[in-house]
Design an enzyme around this catalytic site. Structure first.
Site, PDB file in Angstrom:
ATOM      1  N   GLU A  18      -5.507 -19.196  10.417  1.00  0.00           N
ATOM      2  CA  GLU A  18      -5.929 -17.916   9.812  1.00  0.00           C
ATOM      3  C   GLU A  18      -7.424 -17.666   9.956  1.00  0.00           C
ATOM      4  OE1 GLU A  18      -4.066 -16.357   6.270  1.00  0.00           O
ATOM      5  OE2 GLU A  18      -2.851 -18.156   6.114  1.00  0.00           O
TER       6      GLU A  18
ATOM      7  N   HIS B 183      -1.015 -12.131   8.163  1.00  0.00           N
ATOM      8  CA  HIS B 183       0.221 -12.550   7.498  1.00  0.00           C
ATOM      9  C   HIS B 183       0.511 -14.000   7.886  1.00  0.00           C
ATOM     10  CE1 HIS B 183       4.150 -12.181   5.669  1.00  0.00           C
ATOM     11  NE2 HIS B 183       4.628 -12.835   6.711  1.00  0.00           N
TER      12      HIS B 183
ATOM     13  N   LEU C 133       0.832  -1.204   0.000  1.00  0.00           N
ATOM     14  CA  LEU C 133       0.000   0.000   0.000  1.00  0.00           C
ATOM     15  C   LEU C 133       0.864   1.250   0.000  1.00  0.00           C
ATOM     16  CD1 LEU C 133      -2.521  -1.316   2.629  1.00  0.00           C
ATOM     17  CD2 LEU C 133      -3.076  -0.788   0.237  1.00  0.00           C
TER      18      LEU C 133
END
Ligand code: GRF
Length: 223
Positions: free
Chosen positions: A180, A114, A98
C-alpha cells in the site's frame, strides 16, 4: 515549499493514516509532484489528523454524527472538499461510502486504495476473506472511483504471497508495508505528472489504455 502550479490533492481519511504518511514522505522527499492541500477526516479522533498537522497540512473534520441528516453530511463533505479546489481527491483509508453527487463531482479525478487484488474481495474484511478463500496471493489495488463500490478501473496493484501461518493481522501488515505505502505514492506521482488520465470510462497510462492494472513488481524491475 510546493510550487504554485503544483497539482492540488485533497486526501480523505478515517483512520491511522499510514497511506497518508507515505504521501507525506514522498512530498518531503520531493518525489510526489503534487501539493497535499488538505486532509479531511470522517472522525475527529483519527490518528491520521495528527500526521497531517505534523506535516503542516490543513485539516478539516466532517463527521456524520454532527449532522441530523445524511444529506446534510453529504453536502457538507462536498462543500468542504470543493473549498480546497482539488485537481484530484485521494481516498486513503476513507471508510464511508460516498454519496453519488460526490462521486460525480470528482468523476475521473478521484482514486481509492483498497486492500485486495480487485476485482477479488471488494468491501470489508478483505484479509480474512482472502485467507478463507485459500488465495495463494493477496495485495492491494489503487483504482479510479466510480459509483460502484470498489468497482472503478484499476490503476496499479501490488501482490504478496500468502503464507500458511498467516492471520488476517499478519496479512494486513504485509499488504500495508510491502504494497500500500508504495502503490499509492506511485499513483499520485503519475497523476500529478499527467501520466494517468481518465478517458472513455477507462484509464490511460502514458497514453495507453490500461486493460489490466500496472503491477508494482514489474515497474520496480523496469530500468
Ligand atoms: C488501508 O488498508 C486501506 O487500504 C483501507 O484502510 C486501511 C487504512 O489504513 N481502505 P491507514 O489509515 O492508511 O493506516
Amino acid at each position: 515549499m510546493p510550487e504554485p502550479s503544483a497539482v492540488r490533492v485533497v486526501v480523505l481519511v478515517s483512520g491511522r493514516g499510514r497511506n497518508l504518511q507515505a504521501l507525506i514522505q514522498a512530498r518531503d522527499a520531493g518525489t510526489l509532484g503534487a501539493e497535499l492541500v488538505a486532509v479531511i477526516s470522517q472522525r475527529d479522533d483519527a490518528p491520521a489528523l495528527d500526521r497531517a498537522r505534523a506535516a503542516g497540512i490543513p485539516v478539516q473534520v466532517v463527521q456524520a454524527s454532527a449532522y441530523a441528516e445524511r444529506t446534510a453530511f453529504d453536502a457538507a463533505l462536498l462543500a468542504a472538499t470543493q473549498a480546497f479546489e482539488p485537481d484530484w481527491v485521494v481516498l486513503a483509508g476513507y471508510m464511508r461510502i460516498l454519496a453519488p453527487d460526490f462521486v460525480r463531482a470528482f468523476h475521473g479525478r478521484m482514486i481509492n486504495i483498497h486492500p485486495s487484488l480487485l476485482p477479488r474481495h471488494p468491501g470489508l474484511h478483505t484479509h480474512r476473506r482472502a485467507l478463507e478463500a485459500g488465495d495463494a496471493e493477496h495485495g492491494a489495488t489503487v483504482h479510479m472511483v466510480s459509483e460502484e463500490l470498489d468497482g472503478g478501473p484499476a490503476i496499479i496493484q501490488g501482490r504478496i504471497s500468502v503464507r500458511a501461518e498467516d492471520t488476517p493481522d499478519t496479512l494486513a501488515s504485509r499488504v500495508m508495508e510491502d504494497v500500500e505505502v508504495r502503490i499509492l505514492p506511485f499513483a499520485v506521482r503519475a497523476l500529478a505528472r499527467g501520466e494517468l488520465r481518465w478517458r472513455d470510462e477507462g484509464v490511460e497510462y502514458r497514453g495507453r489504455r490500461l486493460r489490466t492494472p500496472l503491477q508494482l513488481d514489474e515497474l520496480e524491475e523496469a530500468p
